[in-house]
Motif scaffolding. Sequence first.
Motif, PDB file in Angstrom:
ATOM      1  N   GLU A  69       0.842  -1.205   0.000  1.00  0.00           N
ATOM      2  CA  GLU A  69       0.000   0.000   0.000  1.00  0.00           C
ATOM      3  C   GLU A  69       0.874   1.251   0.000  1.00  0.00           C
ATOM      4  O   GLU A  69       1.941   1.267   0.613  1.00  0.00           O
ATOM      5  CB  GLU A  69      -0.895   0.029   1.248  1.00  0.00           C
ATOM      6  N   CYS A  74      -5.166   5.626   0.636  1.00  0.00           N
ATOM      7  CA  CYS A  74      -4.321   4.799  -0.220  1.00  0.00           C
ATOM      8  C   CYS A  74      -4.368   5.245  -1.679  1.00  0.00           C
ATOM      9  O   CYS A  74      -5.432   5.616  -2.193  1.00  0.00           O
ATOM     10  CB  CYS A  74      -4.788   3.340  -0.161  1.00  0.00           C
ATOM     11  N   VAL A 106      -4.726   4.557  -5.433  1.00  0.00           N
ATOM     12  CA  VAL A 106      -5.566   3.554  -6.109  1.00  0.00           C
ATOM     13  C   VAL A 106      -5.443   3.696  -7.630  1.00  0.00           C
ATOM     14  O   VAL A 106      -5.419   4.808  -8.154  1.00  0.00           O
ATOM     15  CB  VAL A 106      -7.061   3.764  -5.703  1.00  0.00           C
ATOM     16  N   CYS A 111      -8.279   3.731   2.918  1.00  0.00           N
ATOM     17  CA  CYS A 111      -7.744   2.374   2.691  1.00  0.00           C
ATOM     18  C   CYS A 111      -8.733   1.279   3.092  1.00  0.00           C
ATOM     19  O   CYS A 111      -8.885   0.287   2.379  1.00  0.00           O
ATOM     20  CB  CYS A 111      -6.446   2.177   3.457  1.00  0.00           C
ATOM     21  N   ALA A 162     -11.453   1.116   0.543  1.00  0.00           N
ATOM     22  CA  ALA A 162     -10.908   0.644  -0.741  1.00  0.00           C
ATOM     23  C   ALA A 162     -10.712  -0.871  -0.716  1.00  0.00           C
ATOM     24  O   ALA A 162     -10.984  -1.568  -1.699  1.00  0.00           O
ATOM     25  CB  ALA A 162      -9.594   1.355  -1.041  1.00  0.00           C
ATOM     26  N   ILE A 211      -5.239  -1.424  -4.821  1.00  0.00           N
ATOM     27  CA  ILE A 211      -4.439  -0.545  -3.943  1.00  0.00           C
ATOM     28  C   ILE A 211      -3.038  -1.090  -3.678  1.00  0.00           C
ATOM     29  O   ILE A 211      -2.304  -0.516  -2.884  1.00  0.00           O
ATOM     30  CB  ILE A 211      -5.141  -0.311  -2.581  1.00  0.00           C
ATOM     31  N   ASN A 213       1.289  -1.115 -10.431  1.00  0.00           N
ATOM     32  CA  ASN A 213       0.142  -1.699  -9.749  1.00  0.00           C
ATOM     33  C   ASN A 213       0.105  -3.208  -9.970  1.00  0.00           C
ATOM     34  O   ASN A 213       0.197  -3.689 -11.099  1.00  0.00           O
ATOM     35  CB  ASN A 213      -1.158  -1.066 -10.258  1.00  0.00           C
TER      36      ASN A 213
END
Length: 494
Positions: free
Chosen positions: A403, A419, A421, A434, A437, A444, A456
């Motif tokens: 994260e 966080c 995203v 977070c 999410a 995340i 990611n």
Amino acid sequence: MEAERQFQEYGYNVFLSNRLPVNRTIPDTRDHRCAVKIYPKDLPSISVVLIYLNEALSVIKRAVRSIIDKTPAHLLTEIILVDDYSLNEDLQMALDEYIYLINKDKPGLIKKVRHKRQMGLAKARMSGWEAAKGQVVALLDAHIEVHKEWAEPLLARIKADRTIVLSPVFDKVRFDTLEIIKYYPSAHGFDWNLWCMYESFRPEWYKMNDPSEPGKSPSIMGILVADRQFLGEIGVLDEGITIYGGENVELALRVWLCGGSIEVVPCSKIAHIERAHKPYSPDLSKPMIRNALRVAEIWLDEYKSNVNIAWNLPQKDHGIDIGDVTERKQLREKLKCKPFKWYLENVYPLLDRWKDIMGYGVLKNDLQEGYCVDQGPVPGSEPILYECHYYDSQHCYYNSNGEIYIGQIKSHTYNSNRCLVDPGSGSTPGLHDCKQAKEKGLSIYWDFTQGNAVRNRNTSRCFEIGQGQDSYYHLILQTCTGQKWTIQHVSKDF
């Protein structure tokens, strides 16, 4: 205008204070159950210490008067005025005359201790403790008024257990109108910067359904009442803590880890002037940082790195002199104190451990070194690229599960960080709570190593910067082009 000049000097309305009666009536803000409690007859005696630096004379007189009027005479050993080198004139002759008048009627009741130079809060409290003779000592600010029956609930608690350090509940006295605003009882906590804050009591206090009962507290705000000898046995206060801040958290940790406990006592109420500005130093962050690092070195064991993270300092070579801690570490061994981990598990489980933070500080891209990732407008849900200023909104954190938090990290488990995203569509990165999410299954989690791409895990897109049609650089999500990011500080190699 004189009233304005006095306000700038003292941080409260002296003009008004000088016109109010010294023995003014203040409202009884206690829970109705407090008024019917019966306390033991043979309570310990109390010395009340009032600390001040450049305080208004009328405010000190009002504090003294309220203590004399509202403390049973047979329990009040003395009132000790500790002057941390005040420079205003009326605290010399005029105050001495006032003391003389009271002592003529009540011999030896008021004592004065004056420092030859300004020594700071911790040392002023120490001076008061050293001068005290009562079985219990109350270390208070001088800009207070005590409520009726303020002392008995405290003395009864200490009679029952001498290892408890207590805090009354403070009502707020407004700095402009000097009106009293009722405050409800709450526990005292702190964050990893070691700044103090009010917090909820533990669930078991609320289950009792009796707001007049004492509640356990992880920390203490600074005004404290304790068995004088017990305070001495555990080392009173750390005199190595300078100017302002940190001494109360240090004391709280030491009390809990070395055989005592801390409670807030709702039936003891003290009205406290909330100053508009403090007299000690215009910028309190410098002494606060130094003192926080000192407390961390002595008490926090493997968690001391969290204080560096909170203040955004490197783990090594921060260049801040915390003074000699040998004596305090020896005291910790001599008292056979528990490890800080015990405190986290048993006293303050709400403090987030932060055990998986790998890197923290500002996050920069090698293409634009003068720009940093920033949380952007709040409320809002999009991070931005902004000129580096290194304040909270640009602090980022990368943790071992992937994260990336943007904006100041939260110290407590009841709060949520925000966080980074990848929303999956469009090229604009998001910034979301977070916890929410995670529940929504948003992307995340990021792979990042120092000096490399931020990719990611779910979408395989990279967090990068790109020039928009306006020719400015923006944060974007796109197929990786090999851009490199570095985070300011590393706490664990990654």
